[in-house]
Design a protein around this motif. Sequence first.
Motif, short mmCIF file in Angstrom:
data_model
loop_
_atom_site.label_atom_id
_atom_site.label_comp_id
_atom_site.label_asym_id
_atom_site.label_seq_id
_atom_site.Cartn_x
_atom_site.Cartn_y
_atom_site.Cartn_z
N ILE A 29 18.76 -13.80 -20.34
CA ILE A 29 17.50 -14.86 -21.38
C ILE A 29 16.52 -13.85 -22.13
O ILE A 29 16.07 -13.14 -21.60
N HIS B 119 19.93 -20.53 -15.20
CA HIS B 119 20.19 -19.28 -15.02
C HIS B 119 22.14 -18.82 -14.59
O HIS B 119 22.05 -19.31 -13.87
N LEU C 259 21.96 -13.66 -12.30
CA LEU C 259 20.11 -14.79 -12.67
C LEU C 259 20.03 -14.11 -13.39
O LEU C 259 18.92 -15.19 -14.49
N SER C 260 19.66 -13.64 -14.40
CA SER C 260 18.87 -12.93 -15.14
C SER C 260 19.20 -13.06 -16.56
O SER C 260 18.98 -13.20 -17.60
#
Lengths: 98, 498
Positions: free
Chosen positions: B412, B140, B145-146
């Motif tokens: 992601i 990530h 973090l996405s």
Amino acid sequence: MSSLSRDEVAKLAGLARIEMSEEELVSLSKEFTVILDAVARVQEVASADVAPTSHPLSLRNVFRTDVVVPSLSPEQALSGAPAQEEQRFRVPQILGEE
Amino acid sequence: MIRNTAAQMAAKLASGETTSVALTQAHLDRINSVEDKVHAFLFVDEKGALEQAASVDAKRAKGEKLSPLAGVPLALKDVLAQKDKPTTCGSKILEGWLPPYDSTVVASLKKNDIVILGKTNMDEFAMGSSTENSAYGPTHNPWDLSRIPGGSGGGSSAALASFEAPLAIGTDTGGSIRQPAAVTGTVGVKPTYGGVSRYGLVAFSSSLDQAGPCARTVLDTALLHEAIAGYDPKDATSINAPVPQVVQAAKDGNVKGMKIGVVKELNGDGYQPGVRARFDEALELLAKAGAEIVEVSAPNFEYALAAYYLIAPSEASSNLARFDAMRYGLRVGDVDGASAEAVMNLTREVGFGKEVKRRIILGTYALSSGYYDAYYGSAQKVRTLITQDFTKAFTQADVLVSPTCPTTAFKIGEKANDPLAMYLNDIATIPVNMAGIGGMSLPAGLADEDGLPVGFQIMSPVMKDERMYSVGAALEAALLSKWGAPLLNRAPTLEASK
């Protein structure tokens, strides 16, 4: 338009020694239609008068002096073997019955 | 302490203000506290790192002369063999394999007493631009973090950006060092092909692969570059010439009188507005620092992506034939009476992921009789044309520049099912690999529209790697005085919130 049939993908998978499910064969065949169209663009400029480049450096043979240097022990060389026997890699049958 | 630069850490070690054991432990603690969010590592070698650190401290206590980065910790991309440590290349086919030898890069790191913290996540066999192709789950981006941390070296870039390590090693076949650096606000350099040994680097595309240094500053990158570069008789493609003086160039950061060529074809349509804005701003700063900005044209670069996705898969289809289930790695289906061929087929089906199979099949096709000339042969000709474009451009400029990537980090999963959209990430980085020249990416700021890092790419001629460090250091200094603090200070701290 370039394309690759399911059977052609199956043949290539055989050459590349990869077992493939029916689902994988069909989805790869679909993807390849798009991918091959994109990569085929190289043909637009690759005329006969252009020399090919296989490598960024001009390669030459590299030799070393013929002296004994330390190398892996048989145990080290076999340390990653899926199967071994008598200090050798044990492999599945490579020849047919006949 | 972990937010220092590697050069600062090295100075504190040299002065006795801290020890390598303390510094290494601080990084291991940081890894423990943020790794569940970032997943930069596939293997953390707590014991090995602390032992190595203790041995450096002991050498220092005895008054031994040590290398500039001695005792500073590093994260190693899992594509480089390290003796007796897991080396998976992000693939199930190598799960559990312990190399019986060190790659030359690892041997150099050990010789320089650089402490190896562990192995970082990557797209399987370095095939990808997002680290989503790892068989062990994605990494990530510490900024969000996405989002993806780039690839294939997303573990190394995320480790740097999350302060898990001040130094990292990457490998770059089509942008796998530079694109991850760009989307995480870190620095990454692909040295001239042949500048750093490939011995013990698991081969993806041998004529394109190049290991290189990654860090958070240009100087740190240069220090690591000099530690790993140089001639290696074990690599037949290693260049037998002195290592470019990259540390001196990074320290001087002098661009006065230098000609900087903007590649016309690597900008414009398809490049995000925020990427273009930061790029233009960087050019202004370089001009203010005394460089002359010129425009150059490289008309064949638009064919680079197509040529790359023929050459790299072709070489990969041959290189990855070594994973045959016979001598090391995974073996599946070895039941009584099964043939070697059947075992190979089953093992490669289970052991390789989707993208690796896709590329092996594409490469097999491009090299097959009847198609060789139309595909692989044509791609090799394009490679000649790209090299000629560079040669011509370097008569008009000392270095060339462009944005590193067309966009900032994407989400992601966003492009996971569209291989062609994924391949477009590498459009600006691939030409460098085709010609075997040097390339650097360093942070140019954040895009206004999404607040995510933008990378600035500098390209230098063969074995003139010092030029990209001169330009990189000058730009870094100008940006730092503009921002007042390093860009990574603006990234989330990743602590507390669970």
